[in-house]
Motif scaffolding. Structure first.
Motif, short mmCIF file in Angstrom:
data_model
loop_
_atom_site.label_atom_id
_atom_site.label_comp_id
_atom_site.label_asym_id
_atom_site.label_seq_id
_atom_site.Cartn_x
_atom_site.Cartn_y
_atom_site.Cartn_z
N LYS A 175 0.66 0.75 -15.90
CA LYS A 175 -0.19 0.89 -14.72
C LYS A 175 -0.74 -0.47 -14.34
O LYS A 175 -0.87 -1.37 -15.17
CB LYS A 175 -1.35 1.85 -15.01
N VAL A 176 -1.02 -0.61 -13.05
CA VAL A 176 -1.64 -1.83 -12.55
C VAL A 176 -2.98 -1.46 -11.93
O VAL A 176 -3.20 -0.31 -11.54
CB VAL A 176 -0.74 -2.56 -11.52
N ALA A 236 -2.07 9.81 -1.63
CA ALA A 236 -2.12 10.32 -3.01
C ALA A 236 -2.45 9.21 -4.00
O ALA A 236 -3.25 9.40 -4.93
CB ALA A 236 -0.80 10.99 -3.37
N LEU A 237 -1.88 8.01 -3.79
CA LEU A 237 -2.15 6.89 -4.70
C LEU A 237 -3.59 6.41 -4.62
O LEU A 237 -4.16 5.99 -5.62
CB LEU A 237 -1.20 5.72 -4.41
N LEU A 238 -4.17 6.45 -3.42
CA LEU A 238 -5.53 5.93 -3.24
C LEU A 238 -6.62 6.98 -3.45
O LEU A 238 -7.79 6.64 -3.46
CB LEU A 238 -5.68 5.33 -1.84
N SER A 239 -6.23 8.23 -3.61
CA SER A 239 -7.22 9.30 -3.79
C SER A 239 -7.74 9.31 -5.22
O SER A 239 -6.99 9.06 -6.17
CB SER A 239 -6.60 10.66 -3.48
N ALA A 240 -9.00 9.64 -5.37
CA ALA A 240 -9.61 9.73 -6.70
C ALA A 240 -8.94 10.83 -7.52
O ALA A 240 -8.75 10.69 -8.72
CB ALA A 240 -11.11 9.98 -6.57
N VAL A 241 -8.59 11.93 -6.86
CA VAL A 241 -7.89 13.03 -7.53
C VAL A 241 -6.58 13.26 -6.78
O VAL A 241 -6.52 14.07 -5.85
CB VAL A 241 -8.75 14.32 -7.53
N PRO A 242 -5.51 12.52 -7.16
CA PRO A 242 -4.24 12.61 -6.42
C PRO A 242 -3.68 14.02 -6.28
O PRO A 242 -3.09 14.35 -5.26
CB PRO A 242 -3.28 11.74 -7.24
N ARG A 250 6.54 0.63 -1.99
CA ARG A 250 6.75 -0.62 -1.26
C ARG A 250 8.16 -0.65 -0.64
O ARG A 250 8.34 -1.09 0.50
CB ARG A 250 6.55 -1.82 -2.18
N LYS A 251 9.14 -0.15 -1.35
CA LYS A 251 10.51 -0.07 -0.82
C LYS A 251 10.55 0.87 0.40
O LYS A 251 11.16 0.55 1.43
CB LYS A 251 11.46 0.42 -1.93
N LYS A 252 9.87 2.02 0.28
CA LYS A 252 9.84 2.97 1.41
C LYS A 252 9.13 2.37 2.62
O LYS A 252 9.55 2.56 3.76
CB LYS A 252 9.15 4.27 0.98
N LEU A 253 8.04 1.64 2.38
CA LEU A 253 7.31 1.01 3.48
C LEU A 253 8.15 -0.10 4.13
O LEU A 253 8.09 -0.29 5.34
CB LEU A 253 5.97 0.45 2.99
N ALA A 262 5.54 1.91 -11.34
CA ALA A 262 6.80 2.44 -10.77
C ALA A 262 6.56 3.07 -9.40
O ALA A 262 7.39 2.93 -8.49
CB ALA A 262 7.41 3.46 -11.72
N ARG A 263 5.44 3.75 -9.22
CA ARG A 263 5.14 4.39 -7.92
C ARG A 263 4.87 3.35 -6.84
O ARG A 263 5.23 3.54 -5.67
CB ARG A 263 3.97 5.36 -8.05
N ILE A 264 4.24 2.25 -7.22
CA ILE A 264 3.97 1.18 -6.24
C ILE A 264 5.27 0.52 -5.81
O ILE A 264 5.48 0.28 -4.61
CB ILE A 264 3.00 0.15 -6.83
#
Length: 194
Positions: free
Chosen positions: A31-32, A141-147, A72-75, A66-68
């Motif tokens: 995780k980052v 979902a990534l930025l939410s406190a409860v994804p 980033r690829k999708k964006l 991995a999700r980031i």
């Protein structure tokens, strides 16, 4: 004074921290750390020891690496689609006869008020709009406190311009981070972080 900070506009600053390779054995994925700070009113801080403001906020989120990388690829793909749509609309405008452009009041823009191409709102086709909604749902979902409780995006919550998509892509640039200033994208990101 050397540590003073000021922001003449509303802005959010995004930075990433990638911890050392050593991680606790109970953690199964890398995780980052996303570090963010934003202000909802212009602010000038001249002494950090006595500063207190109701318009400055900060926080952090641990996000799977991995999700980031995937997002980033999708964006990046979304940005490419927006650029293609912009090129298509630009070629349409240049193929319109000039006498039509001269007669049309809605297309007349004085040179001083002409918006930059990157700030022009892009009309998305159905396919690109679906890609955008999926990307934004993942960002949310990534930025939410409860994804797990984050609902999918059903309507794009900000004006889609090349600049807004570029800013969103830059937001997930682990090497650089970014600053996003006031506007509809800023407002949406703040609403997600709350």
């Amino acid at each position: 004074e050397s540590r003073a900070a000021s922001a003449s506009n509303k802005e959010i600053n995004i930075q990433w921290y990638i911890p050392s390779v050593a991680k606790p054995s109970n953690d199964t994925e890398t995780k980052v750390l996303l570090l963010y700070a934003y202000n909802t009113n212009p602010v000038k801080i001249s002494n950090i020891k006595i500063f207190s403001s109701m318009s400055v906020f900060s926080g952090h989120l641990w996000i799977p690496l991995a999700r980031i990388i995937s997002l980033r690829k999708k964006l990046s793909d979304l940005k490419e689609q927006v650029e293609i749509l912009m090129q298509d609309s630009k070629s349409f405008l240049t193929s319109v006869p000039t006498n039509f452009l001269e007669k049309s009041e809605t297309l007349k823009i004085s040179p001083s008020n002409k918006p930059k191409m990157s700030d022009v709102k892009v009309d998305l086709d159905e396919k690109t709009e679906e890609i955008a909604k999926r990307c934004l749902s993942e960002v949310k979902a990534l930025l939410s406190a409860v994804p797990a409780l984050s609902s999918p995006v059903t309507k794009i919550p900000f004006d889609v311009t090349l600049q807004s998509i570029t800013n969103l892509e830059d937001m997930f640039d682990l090497a650089n981070g970014c600053i996003i200033t006031e506007g509809s994208l800023f407002n949406w990101i703040i609403s997600v972080l709350h």
